[in-house]
Write an enzyme that holds these catalytic residues in place. Structure first.
Site, PDB file in Angstrom:
ATOM      1  N   LYS A  85      -3.893  -0.623   7.616  1.00  0.00           N
ATOM      2  CA  LYS A  85      -5.752  -1.133   7.506  1.00  0.00           C
ATOM      3  C   LYS A  85      -6.059  -2.193   9.051  1.00  0.00           C
ATOM      4  O   LYS A  85      -5.245  -3.471   8.634  1.00  0.00           O
ATOM      5  CB  LYS A  85      -6.290  -1.990   6.703  1.00  0.00           C
ATOM      6  CG  LYS A  85      -7.132  -1.850   6.540  1.00  0.00           C
ATOM      7  CD  LYS A  85      -7.354  -2.275   4.795  1.00  0.00           C
ATOM      8  CE  LYS A  85      -9.273  -3.169   4.642  1.00  0.00           C
ATOM      9  NZ  LYS A  85     -10.032  -3.002   3.835  1.00  0.00           N
ATOM     10  N   THR A 122      -8.235   0.027   0.018  1.00  0.00           N
ATOM     11  CA  THR A 122      -7.429   0.038   0.639  1.00  0.00           C
ATOM     12  C   THR A 122      -6.589  -1.257   1.608  1.00  0.00           C
ATOM     13  O   THR A 122      -5.982  -0.513   2.066  1.00  0.00           O
ATOM     14  CB  THR A 122      -8.828   0.154   2.107  1.00  0.00           C
ATOM     15  OG1 THR A 122      -9.341  -0.618   1.881  1.00  0.00           O
ATOM     16  CG2 THR A 122      -9.080   1.752   1.447  1.00  0.00           C
TER      17      THR A 122
HETATM   18  N1  ASP Z   1     -10.047  -4.750  -2.208  1.00  0.00           N
HETATM   19  C1  ASP Z   1     -10.556  -3.496  -2.530  1.00  0.00           C
HETATM   20  C2  ASP Z   1      -8.986  -2.958  -2.799  1.00  0.00           C
HETATM   21  O1  ASP Z   1      -8.237  -3.206  -1.956  1.00  0.00           O
HETATM   22  C3  ASP Z   1     -10.664  -2.609  -1.595  1.00  0.00           C
HETATM   23  C4  ASP Z   1     -11.281  -1.330  -1.127  1.00  0.00           C
HETATM   24  O2  ASP Z   1     -10.413  -0.775  -2.337  1.00  0.00           O
HETATM   25  O3  ASP Z   1     -10.877  -0.754  -0.539  1.00  0.00           O
HETATM   26  O4  ASP Z   1      -8.746  -2.244  -3.764  1.00  0.00           O
END
Ligand code: ASP
Length: 411
Positions: free
Chosen positions: A231, A154
């Site tokens: 986000k 995310t």
């Molecule tokens: N740090 C992770 C990423 O962006 C967090 C997530 O997947 O939500 O890969």
């Protein structure tokens, strides 16, 4: 005890049998994560059985229903593909795409899924070259499938989704989806987000979007336009917010229905094509009071010719930047965006803004700074400087809206 950390064990203690995963412990007692999620420590115990969690269960082949649309899931890693590694306590990516599908059987009621694992990385490790390879993979899949889902971390999902929005002209939905909590946690948002993304991928839509929880409950997801979403929270499940444009629609989890909210590009409105050159020597600089223009000179001396400034308010940096900006804009593109996020750049209100315009800075309208960055990479990768200078202020895929209407947080 070290050797059984991370393994599933059956133990006998206090005259009873307990089953769970052995957690790392510094106290000398055996700490078990029981199936109900609680951690319990044992001092007197006898280990009866040890099962290696790395022994993977074979998933049965997925049944294909000829009446359902075909969707491709391209997995790139992130929390949605992760589980807690109980040996280290960290969240690590462990699943292949097939395993994700096996874990969310409701997907099979919506579409026939084919899956492939393109990367297994956390999204902070994404680079421009990953975006380009992904765009090519999605382009290939769009020739064959009704829609494509990209599972992604995310943190930088909106960057990748924006990059694909510029690189691909798509007649079908390209849906980015992630999870804030990994699927082995009771509060995981992974399954609902995936179900809602499958409904979006088979809907009457022809653009790149992000589908994530709209609220902290498991009630509905929003479909955000890729170039209008950010986000906005580190951990909440409703972290993604559409900015300066409403979400395109909401997907109700219970009823599996989509309600459209804002104007969208419909299925088959556009032809499939790809323009996948990206100029990497583009930088995003956040201004703060006192920041010196040397930073511009530094990047300029390294060959950078695309600059996005994240300025204050209506779009300002301090007046002692003007001389440097005048020099840099002679053969570079400098675009102003705002730290405010909401609203539109207007450099005709204050003196500073007027000087900036005279120095050749281009107003970034109501674009998010990171979207302006990706757009500049794409424009400078595919067009000559003067053409890119014209196009940067024009709306290409919905990144610039024409009205400055303030969209409320609720729809
Ligand atoms: N740090 C992770 C990423 O962006 C967090 C997530 O997947 O939500 O890969």
């Amino acid at each position: 005890m070290e050797e059984i950390v991370g393994k599933k064990v059956k133990i006998k203690a206090k005259g009873r049998i307990f089953e769970g995963i052995v957690m790392p412990s510094t106290t000398g007692s055996l700490v078990l994560k029981l199936n109900n999620g609680y951690n319990v420590g044992f001092v007197d115990y006898e280990v009866i059985e040890v099962e290696d969690l790395e022994r993977r269960e074979e998933k049965p082949p997925i049944f294909k229903n000829p009446k359902l649309p075909n969707v491709k899931i391209i997995s790139t890693g992130g929390t949605i593909a992760s589980k807690v590694d109980y040996r280290t306590g960290a969240v690590t990516s462990q699943f292949t795409a097939e395993e994700i599908v096996g874990d969310v059987p409701e997907l099979a009621e919506i579409c026939n899924v084919d899956a492939c694992l393109l990367y297994n990385i956390l999204s902070e490790n994404m680079k421009v070259e990953h975006w380009v390879k992904l765009a090519r993979e999605v382009y290939k899949s769009l020739k064959k499938y009704e829609g494509v889902i990209v599972t992604h971390g995310t943190d930088t999902m909106a960057y990748t989704a924006s990059a694909l929005a510029f690189m691909l002209s798509t007649p079908k939905p390209v849906v980015f989806v992630g999870a804030q909590r990994s699927s082995d946690r009771p509060s995981s948002d992974a399954a609902m987000n995936l179900v809602c993304s499958a409904l979006t991928a088979t809907s009457d839509l022809g653009e790149v979007v992000v589908v994530m929880h709209a609220t902290t409950s498991d009630d509905y997801c929003y479909i955000h336009r890729a170039v209008k979403v950010r986000k906005c929270h580190t951990s909440r499940r409703d972290a993604f917010k559409s900015i300066n444009y409403p979400p395109l629609g909401k997907v109700i989890y219970d009823t599996r229905k989509i309600t459209w909210i804002a104007d969208r590009i419909r299925r088959n409105e556009k032809e499939l094509s790809i323009k996948d050159r990206m100029e990497e020597k583009v930088v995003l600089i956040k201004f703060f009071p006192g920041l010196k223009p040397d930073i511009l000179e530094y990047y300029y001396s390294k060959g950078y010719r695309g600059f996005v400034l994240e300025g204050t308010g209506l779009g300002h940096v301090s007046t002692d930047w003007i001389d440097t900006l005048r020099k840099v804009t002679e053969d570079s593109l400098v675009v102003m965006t705002s730290q405010c996020l909401w609203g539109r750049i207007c450099d005709r209100v204050y003196d500073t803004g007027r000087y900036l315009l005279k120095a050749g800075v281009v107003e970034g309208e109501d674009m998010l700074p990171e979207v302006a960055l990706v757009k500049l990479m794409w424009l400078l990768g595919n067009y000559e400087l003067e053409e890119a200078r014209e196009l940067v202020r024009k709306n290409i895929v919905g990144e610039i809206t024409s009205s400055t209407r303030y969209w409320e947080a609720e729809y």
